[in-house]
Design a protein around this motif. Structure first.
Motif, short mmCIF file in Angstrom:
data_model
loop_
_atom_site.label_atom_id
_atom_site.label_comp_id
_atom_site.label_asym_id
_atom_site.label_seq_id
_atom_site.Cartn_x
_atom_site.Cartn_y
_atom_site.Cartn_z
N PHE A 95 -79.51 10.36 31.68
CA PHE A 95 -80.77 10.36 32.60
C PHE A 95 -82.09 10.43 31.97
CE2 PHE A 95 -83.61 12.98 35.48
CZ PHE A 95 -83.63 11.99 36.51
N ARG A 96 -81.99 11.35 31.00
CA ARG A 96 -83.34 11.56 29.98
C ARG A 96 -83.62 9.98 29.35
NH1 ARG A 96 -86.53 15.11 31.69
NH2 ARG A 96 -87.39 15.18 29.47
N ALA A 97 -82.52 9.26 28.95
CA ALA A 97 -82.76 7.93 28.26
C ALA A 97 -83.16 6.92 29.48
CB ALA A 97 -81.52 7.40 27.93
N LEU A 98 -82.84 7.28 30.41
CA LEU A 98 -83.06 6.14 31.58
C LEU A 98 -84.58 6.49 31.87
CD1 LEU A 98 -81.30 5.24 34.82
CD2 LEU A 98 -83.76 5.91 34.85
N LEU A 99 -85.01 7.78 32.02
CA LEU A 99 -86.42 8.07 32.36
C LEU A 99 -87.21 7.73 31.27
CD1 LEU A 99 -86.43 11.78 33.46
CD2 LEU A 99 -87.06 9.80 34.85
N TRP A 100 -86.94 7.83 30.05
CA TRP A 100 -88.07 7.45 28.71
C TRP A 100 -87.84 5.77 28.54
CZ3 TRP A 100 -91.51 10.15 27.20
CH2 TRP A 100 -91.64 11.65 27.23
N LEU A 101 -86.76 5.12 28.64
CA LEU A 101 -86.77 3.75 28.70
C LEU A 101 -87.56 3.15 29.83
CD1 LEU A 101 -83.05 2.99 27.56
CD2 LEU A 101 -85.27 2.50 26.36
N ASP A 102 -87.21 3.83 30.96
CA ASP A 102 -88.24 3.14 32.06
C ASP A 102 -89.69 3.46 31.83
OD1 ASP A 102 -87.89 2.44 35.06
OD2 ASP A 102 -89.43 4.04 34.92
N ALA A 103 -90.17 4.45 31.21
CA ALA A 103 -91.57 4.51 30.73
C ALA A 103 -91.84 3.61 29.89
CB ALA A 103 -91.69 5.98 30.18
N VAL A 104 -91.09 3.19 29.03
CA VAL A 104 -91.43 2.36 28.04
C VAL A 104 -91.63 1.03 28.76
CG1 VAL A 104 -90.77 0.84 26.14
CG2 VAL A 104 -90.63 3.45 25.92
N GLY A 105 -90.56 0.74 29.52
CA GLY A 105 -90.87 -0.90 30.20
C GLY A 105 -91.84 -0.65 31.21
N LEU A 106 -92.16 0.24 32.02
CA LEU A 106 -93.24 0.62 32.99
C LEU A 106 -94.42 -0.19 32.08
CD1 LEU A 106 -94.25 1.67 35.64
CD2 LEU A 106 -95.12 3.68 34.31
N ALA A 107 -94.85 0.68 30.96
CA ALA A 107 -96.06 0.27 30.23
C ALA A 107 -96.03 -1.03 29.69
CB ALA A 107 -96.04 1.41 28.97
N ALA A 108 -94.91 -1.61 29.16
CA ALA A 108 -94.89 -3.13 28.80
C ALA A 108 -95.07 -3.90 29.70
CB ALA A 108 -93.35 -3.25 28.05
N TYR A 109 -94.59 -3.83 31.10
CA TYR A 109 -94.55 -4.78 32.13
C TYR A 109 -95.94 -4.56 32.76
CZ TYR A 109 -90.71 -7.68 33.14
OH TYR A 109 -89.67 -8.72 33.27
N ALA A 110 -96.62 -3.74 32.85
CA ALA A 110 -97.75 -3.56 33.15
C ALA A 110 -99.04 -4.39 32.63
CB ALA A 110 -98.52 -1.89 33.10
#
Length: 214
Positions: free
Chosen positions: A93-108
């Motif tokens: 779950f923590r990995a999902l949260l942090w990878l999601d944060a990276v993906g969010l920033a990159a895709y923005a």
């Protein structure tokens, strides 16, 4: 991307691949949390990885980026296999949260950059960046039956909006593409990371006691 004839187009191409792969990993991690099989891992990874970009391209009238470039789907499947092999219970779950944060920033950044490169108005391009960042995660959470981050008042859309806005603003001021991309990425990621680490939330609507509910 439609063309790779310029350095900016080439940069967008590889940034797009990186963002897709990261988001695909979050989809596979969501499948891991619900103990799905390897086929479902691949499906979750693919639909999460390309979902936001697909919606963006449909809205701005561009060719859907992965249809003529199946390498994007291959990247999603590779990400799914990697999660299947290496994911360990306890940190998913923590990995999902942090990878999601990276993906969010990159895709923005990527979503805004592609829209700008196709002549979309800067305001609309920022919205496309936010949509690209968030839509794949929405699909992932719905399919996995997970609580959606957008409905939990976490700072999520706000982080994407910050990154997209910073990138677009720097580009409109004539800034270098990579400088704008890096600053936009870190603006979005830093805000999202602070929200995760310190449980930051925006204030919710407080209804007045004298109002009538319908």
């Amino acid at each position: 991307m439609d063309t790779l004839t310029s350095p900016v187009s080439l940069a967008l191409f590889w940034l797009d691949y990186a963002a897709v792969a990261v988001f695909a990993m979050t989809g596979a991690l969501a499948a891991a949390r619900s103990r799905q099989d390897i086929v479902t891992f691949g499906f979750f990874a693919a639909i999460t990885g390309v979902g936001g970009g697909t919606m963006r391209d449909l809205l701005i009238g561009a060719p859907v980026f992965w249809v003529q470039r199946p390498g994007y789907i291959v990247a999603c499947l590779v990400a799914a296999v990697a999660v299947w092999i290496f994911a360990k219970r306890g940190w998913r779950f923590r990995a999902l949260l942090w990878l999601d944060a990276v993906g969010l920033a990159a895709y923005a950044v990527v979503g805004t950059a592609k829209a700008l490169s196709l002549g979309v108005h800067p305001f609309s391009a920022i919205i496309m960046g936010v949509l690209t960042s968030c839509f794949g995660g929405i699909i992932r959470d719905v399919l996995a039956g997970e609580p959606n981050l957008l409905l939990s008042r976490e700072i999520y859309i706000t982080a994407a909006l910050l990154g997209a806005g910073v990138f677009a603003g720097l580009k409109l001021m004539g800034g270098d593409f990579w400088l704008a991309a890096i600053v936009g990425f870190f603006a979005a990621f830093t805000l999202r990371a602070c929200a995760i680490k310190y449980n930051l939330r925006l204030p919710g609507f407080a209804q007045g006691g004298g109002e009538t509910e319908y």
